[in-house]
Design a protein around this motif. Sequence first.
Motif, PDB file in Angstrom:
ATOM      1  N   PHE A 241       0.820  -1.207   0.000  1.00  0.00           N
ATOM      2  CA  PHE A 241       0.000   0.000   0.000  1.00  0.00           C
ATOM      3  C   PHE A 241       0.860   1.266   0.000  1.00  0.00           C
ATOM      4  CE2 PHE A 241      -3.600  -2.665   1.766  1.00  0.00           C
ATOM      5  CZ  PHE A 241      -4.359  -2.567   0.608  1.00  0.00           C
ATOM      6  N   VAL A 242       2.009   1.213   0.646  1.00  0.00           N
ATOM      7  CA  VAL A 242       2.932   2.360   0.600  1.00  0.00           C
ATOM      8  C   VAL A 242       3.411   2.585  -0.831  1.00  0.00           C
ATOM      9  CG1 VAL A 242       5.196   3.205   1.304  1.00  0.00           C
ATOM     10  CG2 VAL A 242       3.676   2.177   3.002  1.00  0.00           C
ATOM     11  N   ILE A 243       3.807   1.500  -1.490  1.00  0.00           N
ATOM     12  CA  ILE A 243       4.252   1.587  -2.879  1.00  0.00           C
ATOM     13  C   ILE A 243       3.125   2.110  -3.769  1.00  0.00           C
ATOM     14  CG2 ILE A 243       4.984   0.218  -4.879  1.00  0.00           C
ATOM     15  CD1 ILE A 243       6.454  -1.614  -2.850  1.00  0.00           C
ATOM     16  N   MET A 244       1.928   1.588  -3.554  1.00  0.00           N
ATOM     17  CA  MET A 244       0.766   2.045  -4.320  1.00  0.00           C
ATOM     18  C   MET A 244       0.567   3.552  -4.150  1.00  0.00           C
ATOM     19  SD  MET A 244      -3.255   1.529  -3.502  1.00  0.00           S
ATOM     20  CE  MET A 244      -3.005   2.774  -2.222  1.00  0.00           C
ATOM     21  N   GLY A 245       0.588   4.018  -2.900  1.00  0.00           N
ATOM     22  CA  GLY A 245       0.331   5.425  -2.626  1.00  0.00           C
ATOM     23  C   GLY A 245       1.367   6.344  -3.237  1.00  0.00           C
ATOM     24  N   VAL A 246       2.643   6.001  -3.091  1.00  0.00           N
ATOM     25  CA  VAL A 246       3.714   6.862  -3.622  1.00  0.00           C
ATOM     26  C   VAL A 246       3.661   6.901  -5.143  1.00  0.00           C
ATOM     27  CG1 VAL A 246       6.204   7.185  -3.785  1.00  0.00           C
ATOM     28  CG2 VAL A 246       5.192   6.462  -1.621  1.00  0.00           C
ATOM     29  N   LEU A 247       3.491   5.738  -5.776  1.00  0.00           N
ATOM     30  CA  LEU A 247       3.425   5.703  -7.239  1.00  0.00           C
ATOM     31  C   LEU A 247       2.219   6.460  -7.760  1.00  0.00           C
ATOM     32  CD1 LEU A 247       4.465   2.016  -8.083  1.00  0.00           C
ATOM     33  CD2 LEU A 247       5.831   4.086  -8.346  1.00  0.00           C
ATOM     34  N   PHE A 248       1.089   6.325  -7.068  1.00  0.00           N
ATOM     35  CA  PHE A 248      -0.122   7.002  -7.517  1.00  0.00           C
ATOM     36  C   PHE A 248       0.034   8.525  -7.411  1.00  0.00           C
ATOM     37  CE2 PHE A 248      -4.311   8.886  -6.817  1.00  0.00           C
ATOM     38  CZ  PHE A 248      -5.015   8.386  -7.909  1.00  0.00           C
ATOM     39  N   VAL A 249       0.527   9.003  -6.288  1.00  0.00           N
ATOM     40  CA  VAL A 249       0.694  10.444  -6.094  1.00  0.00           C
ATOM     41  C   VAL A 249       1.724  11.006  -7.083  1.00  0.00           C
ATOM     42  CG1 VAL A 249       1.485  12.223  -4.492  1.00  0.00           C
ATOM     43  CG2 VAL A 249      -0.016  10.396  -3.686  1.00  0.00           C
ATOM     44  N   ALA A 250       2.826  10.289  -7.261  1.00  0.00           N
ATOM     45  CA  ALA A 250       3.854  10.746  -8.197  1.00  0.00           C
ATOM     46  C   ALA A 250       3.319  10.765  -9.624  1.00  0.00           C
ATOM     47  CB  ALA A 250       5.080   9.843  -8.106  1.00  0.00           C
ATOM     48  N   SER A 251       2.528   9.771  -9.981  1.00  0.00           N
ATOM     49  CA  SER A 251       1.932   9.727 -11.320  1.00  0.00           C
ATOM     50  C   SER A 251       0.940  10.861 -11.509  1.00  0.00           C
ATOM     51  CB  SER A 251       1.237   8.375 -11.541  1.00  0.00           C
ATOM     52  OG  SER A 251       2.147   7.310 -11.416  1.00  0.00           O
ATOM     53  N   LEU A 252       0.164  11.125 -10.473  1.00  0.00           N
ATOM     54  CA  LEU A 252      -0.819  12.208 -10.536  1.00  0.00           C
ATOM     55  C   LEU A 252      -0.133  13.559 -10.696  1.00  0.00           C
ATOM     56  CD1 LEU A 252      -3.933  12.242 -10.336  1.00  0.00           C
ATOM     57  CD2 LEU A 252      -3.672  12.880  -7.934  1.00  0.00           C
ATOM     58  N   ALA A 253       1.006  13.722 -10.024  1.00  0.00           N
ATOM     59  CA  ALA A 253       1.744  14.987 -10.106  1.00  0.00           C
ATOM     60  C   ALA A 253       2.263  15.245 -11.515  1.00  0.00           C
ATOM     61  CB  ALA A 253       2.907  14.960  -9.117  1.00  0.00           C
ATOM     62  N   ILE A 254       2.519  14.172 -12.252  1.00  0.00           N
ATOM     63  CA  ILE A 254       2.980  14.318 -13.630  1.00  0.00           C
ATOM     64  C   ILE A 254       1.801  14.453 -14.588  1.00  0.00           C
ATOM     65  CG2 ILE A 254       4.187  13.148 -15.513  1.00  0.00           C
ATOM     66  CD1 ILE A 254       6.004  11.878 -13.421  1.00  0.00           C
ATOM     67  N   ALA A 255       0.717  13.728 -14.307  1.00  0.00           N
ATOM     68  CA  ALA A 255      -0.425  13.713 -15.226  1.00  0.00           C
ATOM     69  C   ALA A 255      -1.238  14.997 -15.188  1.00  0.00           C
ATOM     70  CB  ALA A 255      -1.330  12.527 -14.898  1.00  0.00           C
ATOM     71  N   VAL A 256      -1.428  15.563 -14.003  1.00  0.00           N
ATOM     72  CA  VAL A 256      -2.300  16.733 -13.854  1.00  0.00           C
ATOM     73  C   VAL A 256      -1.849  17.929 -14.683  1.00  0.00           C
ATOM     74  CG1 VAL A 256      -3.104  18.478 -12.220  1.00  0.00           C
ATOM     75  CG2 VAL A 256      -3.276  16.053 -11.638  1.00  0.00           C
ATOM     76  N   PRO A 257      -0.550  18.278 -14.721  1.00  0.00           N
ATOM     77  CA  PRO A 257      -0.148  19.408 -15.564  1.00  0.00           C
ATOM     78  C   PRO A 257      -0.552  19.234 -17.022  1.00  0.00           C
ATOM     79  CG  PRO A 257       1.616  18.840 -14.065  1.00  0.00           C
ATOM     80  CD  PRO A 257       0.589  17.757 -13.936  1.00  0.00           C
ATOM     81  N   GLY A 258      -0.536  17.985 -17.514  1.00  0.00           N
ATOM     82  CA  GLY A 258      -0.937  17.731 -18.890  1.00  0.00           C
ATOM     83  C   GLY A 258      -2.403  18.031 -19.126  1.00  0.00           C
ATOM     84  N   ILE A 259      -3.234  17.840 -18.105  1.00  0.00           N
ATOM     85  CA  ILE A 259      -4.663  18.121 -18.229  1.00  0.00           C
ATOM     86  C   ILE A 259      -4.895  19.612 -18.450  1.00  0.00           C
ATOM     87  CG2 ILE A 259      -6.880  18.045 -17.014  1.00  0.00           C
ATOM     88  CD1 ILE A 259      -5.898  15.572 -15.568  1.00  0.00           C
ATOM     89  N   PHE A 260      -4.032  20.432 -17.881  1.00  0.00           N
ATOM     90  CA  PHE A 260      -4.189  21.884 -17.980  1.00  0.00           C
ATOM     91  C   PHE A 260      -3.335  22.505 -19.082  1.00  0.00           C
ATOM     92  CE2 PHE A 260      -5.492  20.818 -13.675  1.00  0.00           C
ATOM     93  CZ  PHE A 260      -6.693  21.510 -13.593  1.00  0.00           C
ATOM     94  N   GLY A 261      -2.901  21.642 -20.011  1.00  0.00           N
ATOM     95  CA  GLY A 261      -2.254  22.189 -21.203  1.00  0.00           C
ATOM     96  C   GLY A 261      -0.765  21.987 -21.310  1.00  0.00           C
ATOM     97  N   GLN A 262      -0.112  21.571 -20.266  1.00  0.00           N
ATOM     98  CA  GLN A 262       1.335  21.340 -20.342  1.00  0.00           C
ATOM     99  C   GLN A 262       1.588  19.990 -20.979  1.00  0.00           C
ATOM    100  OE1 GLN A 262       3.518  21.937 -16.732  1.00  0.00           O
ATOM    101  NE2 GLN A 262       5.244  20.706 -17.408  1.00  0.00           N
ATOM    102  N   GLN A 263       2.428  19.961 -21.998  1.00  0.00           N
ATOM    103  CA  GLN A 263       2.685  18.722 -22.708  1.00  0.00           C
ATOM    104  C   GLN A 263       3.557  17.798 -21.877  1.00  0.00           C
ATOM    105  OE1 GLN A 263       4.369  19.674 -26.490  1.00  0.00           O
ATOM    106  NE2 GLN A 263       2.425  20.389 -27.362  1.00  0.00           N
TER     107      GLN A 263
END
Length: 285
Positions: A241-263
Amino acid sequence: MPFYNPFVRRESHSTGSIITYKVLTILTWLVVTVATIYYTFNAPQDDFKKGRGTIWGHNKPTPFALNPALTSIYWIVLWILQIGYVWHLFSSNAGYVQAAASVGSHFILNNLFQFAFVMLFVRGRFILAEVILVLNFLNLTCLYYFHNTHPRFIHTPVVSWPLAWTFVALFWDGAIAAHAKGSAARILANVAIWAIFVYGMSFLTTYRDYTMGFALSVLSASLGVQQFLIKAIALQWIFAFVIMGVLFVASLAIAVPGIFGQQVRFRSQEEPAPTDQERAPLLDD
């Protein structure tokens, strides 16, 4: 006549090769999908009587046992995404067709390897199944490093999600093959599980590939839930669950900027972005 290597990266494909990719892609996808669904609910009816069973019937209580419900959802989503990939082979957009065809050989081989894995796994041939997983891991790793700049509609269903599954399945099937159930096996598993974290973070930091991060976070969640159900007082499910949480948050931090226009591109940060304007529509969502 020169030797034709279907795994060489090409910018364009002939009409004949595209037709071949279309036929073999559909056939191999149907074969592995039907076989997986069938053996999820049915054991093989052949001479391997001693070791035969359903896919989840062989999900032994090892330190890398996966949750059947979460893992099945993962595969259902992956199959749906792969239907989208296959559809692009028939697109009227020539750029989409060429991009989809460029990974066709590896996708077909992945389907064949996955089919072979299922057929061996349900018959209790776990060591041979592990060999197939290793071969497919090499196939998908080569696919990733030679074709990591494709758009998400190709990258996710053909490259990152199958690779994430194969990596985790190596631990899942390997633990079953080794009959890893004792205290020593659990201690070793408490260390080995962090390979999932290191593997996922390497893609996030090097390629900013959040699709791989999300895939491994889902599979880590599947591992954590099942380990909790097997043994509540243990470290394995906590680590999962620790691995799940860290990977999910790190992935979200990269994915979210793309939603708002950053490639966000699936390539090394040191490598410059492509300037070919004709490929730009493919790479941007």
